[in-house]
Design a protein around this motif. Structure first.
Motif, PDB file in Angstrom:
ATOM      1  N   GLY A 112       0.821  -1.211   0.000  1.00 38.79           N
ATOM      2  CA  GLY A 112       0.000   0.000   0.000  1.00 38.79           C
ATOM      3  C   GLY A 112       0.850   1.254   0.000  1.00 38.79           C
ATOM      4  O   GLY A 112       1.937   1.276  -0.567  1.00 38.79           O
ATOM      5  N   TRP A 113       0.351   2.263   0.663  1.00 37.87           N
ATOM      6  CA  TRP A 113       0.989   3.579   0.665  1.00 37.87           C
ATOM      7  C   TRP A 113       1.376   3.970   2.088  1.00 37.87           C
ATOM      8  O   TRP A 113       0.745   3.547   3.044  1.00 37.87           O
ATOM      9  N   THR A 114       2.408   4.786   2.186  1.00 37.29           N
ATOM     10  CA  THR A 114       2.788   5.342   3.477  1.00 37.29           C
ATOM     11  C   THR A 114       3.063   6.839   3.327  1.00 37.29           C
ATOM     12  O   THR A 114       3.564   7.281   2.303  1.00 37.29           O
ATOM     13  N   ASN A 115       2.701   7.582   4.337  1.00 38.74           N
ATOM     14  CA  ASN A 115       3.087   8.990   4.401  1.00 38.74           C
ATOM     15  C   ASN A 115       3.817   9.253   5.720  1.00 38.74           C
ATOM     16  O   ASN A 115       3.817  10.366   6.232  1.00 38.74           O
ATOM     17  N   LYS A 116       4.437   8.214   6.250  1.00 38.72           N
ATOM     18  CA  LYS A 116       5.173   8.313   7.508  1.00 38.72           C
ATOM     19  C   LYS A 116       6.344   9.277   7.326  1.00 38.72           C
ATOM     20  O   LYS A 116       7.156   9.125   6.427  1.00 38.72           O
ATOM     21  N   PHE A 117       6.422  10.256   8.197  1.00 38.56           N
ATOM     22  CA  PHE A 117       7.504  11.238   8.158  1.00 38.56           C
ATOM     23  C   PHE A 117       8.405  10.986   9.359  1.00 38.56           C
ATOM     24  O   PHE A 117       7.991  11.113  10.492  1.00 38.56           O
ATOM     25  N   ILE A 118       9.633  10.603   9.080  1.00 32.35           N
ATOM     26  CA  ILE A 118      10.601  10.279  10.126  1.00 32.35           C
ATOM     27  C   ILE A 118      11.616  11.408  10.215  1.00 32.35           C
ATOM     28  O   ILE A 118      12.244  11.765   9.222  1.00 32.35           O
ATOM     29  N   PHE A 119      11.767  11.949  11.424  1.00 27.95           N
ATOM     30  CA  PHE A 119      12.741  13.017  11.649  1.00 27.95           C
ATOM     31  C   PHE A 119      13.256  12.899  13.078  1.00 27.95           C
ATOM     32  O   PHE A 119      12.645  12.234  13.913  1.00 27.95           O
ATOM     33  N   PRO A 120      14.408  13.508  13.361  1.00 23.21           N
ATOM     34  CA  PRO A 120      14.976  13.404  14.726  1.00 23.21           C
ATOM     35  C   PRO A 120      14.088  14.086  15.750  1.00 23.21           C
ATOM     36  O   PRO A 120      13.518  15.131  15.438  1.00 23.21           O
TER      37      PRO A 120
END
Length: 158
Positions: free
Chosen positions: A91-99
């Motif tokens: 599927g799709w992801t819009n996970k935003f990973i940041f410190p």
């Protein structure tokens, strides 16, 4: 975010060859001061049942897991479940990973030297630690590494 822009610009101004180094606006650029307000673009991903079984078996066997690229790392963190295991997902992801971010799926990352202000740079900083990654960028500029999708890469080991 302004701190990152200032530091990257200062490194470029001090060490880079102005004929070869230019900071430009790119797709996916982060332009907010509060990273929690950034609206992440969706990316399609697939983690097959076979892949999740192999990765989980290796983790259970005490092996280290290395993501090759920020998209792979993002996909694995999207479909993580208990104990650092991953589950099959298409599927799709819009996970935003940041410190700061607590990674549970990977022990190492191979990543390009991404362009300033990019989502990929944020993920790399979250995995490798902001100071370590910025030091690597300083060396990369001094040594005239190539940046971007077809440039040089780094290995970050936990």
């Amino acid at each position: 975010m302004e701190v990152i822009k200032t530091e990257i610009s200062a490194i470029r101004d001090k060490f880079a060859d102005p004929r070869r180094t230019e900071l430009t606006t790119i797709d996916g650029e982060i332009d907010v001061e509060d990273l929690t307000k950034h609206r992440m673009d969706s990316e399609q991903m697939e983690v097959t049942p076979e892949l999740s079984q192999k990765v989980n078996a290796k983790r259970d066997g005490g092996h280290k897991i290395c993501a090759v690229g920020t998209s792979v790392l993002r996909a694995m963190e999207t479909c993580v479940c208990m104990g650092g295991h991953i589950k099959a997902y298409d599927g799709w992801t819009n996970k935003f990973i940041f410190p700061p971010y607590d990674f549970t799926t990977c022990d190492a990352l191979i990543s390009n030297f991404h362009m300033p202000f990019s989502v990929m740079l944020m993920i790399t900083c979250a995995f490798g630690g902001y100071e370590h990654v910025m030091n690597a960028y300083k060396v990369a500029i001094e040594e005239k590494y190539q940046f971007g999708a077809y440039g040089d890469a780094m290995l970050i080991v936990d």
